[in-house]
Design a protein around this motif. Structure first.
Motif, short mmCIF file in Angstrom:
data_model
loop_
_atom_site.label_atom_id
_atom_site.label_comp_id
_atom_site.label_asym_id
_atom_site.label_seq_id
_atom_site.Cartn_x
_atom_site.Cartn_y
_atom_site.Cartn_z
N PRO A 11 0.81 -1.21 0.00
CA PRO A 11 0.00 0.00 0.00
C PRO A 11 0.85 1.26 0.00
CG PRO A 11 -0.02 -1.03 2.16
CD PRO A 11 0.65 -1.99 1.24
N THR A 12 0.23 2.36 -0.36
CA THR A 12 0.90 3.65 -0.39
C THR A 12 1.42 4.02 1.01
OG1 THR A 12 0.61 5.97 -1.04
CG2 THR A 12 -1.26 4.94 0.04
N ALA A 13 2.57 4.68 1.06
CA ALA A 13 3.17 5.21 2.29
C ALA A 13 3.75 4.13 3.21
CB ALA A 13 2.17 6.05 3.08
N VAL A 14 3.94 2.91 2.70
CA VAL A 14 4.43 1.83 3.55
C VAL A 14 5.96 1.77 3.59
CG1 VAL A 14 4.55 -0.06 1.86
CG2 VAL A 14 3.86 -0.55 4.22
N GLY A 15 6.63 2.48 2.64
CA GLY A 15 8.10 2.51 2.67
C GLY A 15 8.78 1.85 1.49
N LYS A 16 8.07 1.72 0.37
CA LYS A 16 8.63 1.03 -0.80
C LYS A 16 9.81 1.79 -1.41
CE LYS A 16 4.63 1.00 -3.00
NZ LYS A 16 3.71 1.56 -1.98
N THR A 17 9.72 3.12 -1.47
CA THR A 17 10.78 3.90 -2.11
C THR A 17 12.11 3.75 -1.38
OG1 THR A 17 9.20 5.52 -2.97
CG2 THR A 17 11.48 6.22 -2.81
N ALA A 18 12.09 3.88 -0.07
CA ALA A 18 13.33 3.77 0.72
C ALA A 18 13.96 2.39 0.53
CB ALA A 18 13.04 4.03 2.19
N LEU A 19 13.13 1.35 0.55
CA LEU A 19 13.65 0.00 0.37
C LEU A 19 14.26 -0.17 -1.02
CD1 LEU A 19 14.05 -2.94 1.22
CD2 LEU A 19 11.73 -3.40 0.37
#
Length: 311
Positions: A11-19
Motif C-alpha cells: 500500500p501507499t506510504a508503507v516505505g517502498k521507495t526507501a527500500l
C-alpha cells in the motif's frame, strides 16, 4: 535463461521507495516506477514522485514520459515496463519495479495479451452514443451491476475504461474481471516479489501525515496549474491527489473538505491495494510496522542476497 526482476509492492506510504534505493545500491539495480501516474510531467507532488536528491545516484525509469493530456493504458504500461526491463538487464543491472496499482503491476510482470480480444467497433460506437445521451453515470451503474469488482477499480468518469469493460462483456459474455483472470499468469521473468505491510492504524497515520506534507510542499498549487491549463477532464486528473481538488477550484467545497476527502480516498486506496496484492499474487510479505522497519530492511537485503545467489 529468464531475466531476474525484483518487484516491491504494498500500500501507499508503507516505505517502498526507501527500500528500493537500498536494494538498488546493494545489488547494482535500477528502478522502474510501477506507478502509472508518475509517467505524467508536472504531476510530481500528488504522485509522490521521487526527488532527484532522494535517488542517491540510482537511475530511475518510467517517470515524466507523457503530458497530462495524453492517455496511458494498461497495455501501454506493459509495453514500456517490459522495454525497460530488457534495457536494464542488457546493461547487466538488476531491474527493480516499485509501487503501482495491482492490475498494472500484474500486467507488466506477466504475459497478459491485450491484443487477444479485438475491439468490436459497432458495440463501442453504440456505447459511446449511450454515453452522450444518458451520461456517464448510467453506463457506470450498469458496469456495477455486471462486474462490481471492475467498477470498484474504475472512476465513473473514466469513460474509456467503463466502455471497454462493457464492450468486453457484450462481445464475449465474460466480465472484465473474468477475462483478466483467464489470462495465463506465466511470467517471462524470474520474479522475486516483495510485499511490504504495516499495522493498519499506523499506516493510516502515515498516509494522513503524507497528505499534510504534500499540502505543505505545494500540492494545491500543482493541481491548480493543471486545472487552469484545461486538463480537468483528462485521464491523469482522475488520479487520487488531483481529482479531490477540482470541486474546490470550482467553488463547490472548501479546501479543508478537499484535504479531508483526499486523506480518506488515500486510505481507501491503500486498503484496495493491499487486498489486491494479497489475493492475486504470491508475494513474500514483510511487516514494516515501526519501530522494526529498519531491521526489516536488513532482513530483506539478506534474504535477497540468498535468493539472487541461488537463482
Amino acid at each position: 535463461m529468464k531475466k531476474t526482476v525484483i518487484a516491491i509492492m504494498g500500500p501507499t506510504a508503507v516505505g517502498k521507495t526507501a527500500l528500493s534505493i537500498e536494494i538498488a545500491k546493494r545489488f547494482q539495480g535500477e528502478i522502474i516506477s510501477g506507478d502509472s501516474m508518475q509517467i505524467y510531467k508536472g504531476m510530481d507532488i500528488g504522485t509522490a514522485k521521487i526527488k532527484k536528491e532522494e535517488m542517491q545516484g540510482i537511475r530511475h525509469h518510467m517517470i515524466d514520459l507523457k503530458q497530462p493530456n495524453e492517455e496511458f493504458s494498461v497495455a501501454d504500461f506493459q509495453s514500456y515496463v517490459q522495454m525497460y526491463i530488457d534495457e536494464v538487464s542488457n546493461r547487466n543491472k538488476l531491474p527493480i519495479i516499485v509501487g503501482g496499482s495491482g492490475l498494472y503491476i500484474q500486467a507488466g510482470l506477466y504475459n497478459y495479451n491485450f491484443s487477444n480480444q479485438k475491439r468490436d467497433e459497432s458495440i463501442t460506437k453504440r456505447l459511446e452514443n449511450r454515453l452522450n445521451e444518458e451520461g456517464s453515470l448510467s453506463l457506470y451503474n450498469e458496469l456495477k451491476e455486471i462486474d462490481p469488482n471492475q467498477a470498484e477499480k474504475v472512476h465513473p468518469n473514466n469513460h474509456r475504461r467503463v466502455i471497454r469493460a462493457l464492450e468486453i462483456y457484450e462481445s464475449t459474455g465474460m466480465t472484465m474481471t473474468e477475462y483478466q483472470q483467464k489470462q495465463a499468469l506465466d511470467s517471462p521473468y524470474h520474479l522475486v516479489l516483495i510485499g511490504l505491510e504495516m499495522e493498519r492504524e499506523k499506516l493510516y497515520e502515515r498516509i494522513n501525515h503524507r497528505v499534510e506534507l504534500m499540502i505543505e510542499e505545494g500540492l494545491v498549487q500543482e493541481v491548480k496549474e493543471l486545472f487552469e491549463k484545461g486538463y480537468e477532464n483528462c485521464q491523469s486528473m482522475k488520479a487520487i491527489g488531483y481529482k479531490e481538488f477540482i470541486p474546490y477550484f470550482k467553488g463547490e467545497q472548501s479546501l479543508e473538505e478537499s484535504i479531508t476527502i483526499l486523506k480518506r480516498n488515500s486510505r481507501r486506496f491503500a486498503k484496495r491495494q493491499f487486498t489486491w496484492f494479497k489475493n492475486k499474487m504470491k508475494i513474500n510479505w514483510y511487516d514494516m510496522t515501526p519501530p522494526n522497519g529498519e531491521e526489516k530492511i536488513h532482513k530483506i537485503l539478506d534474504d535477497l542476497a540468498g535468493i539472487l545467489k541461488n537463482k
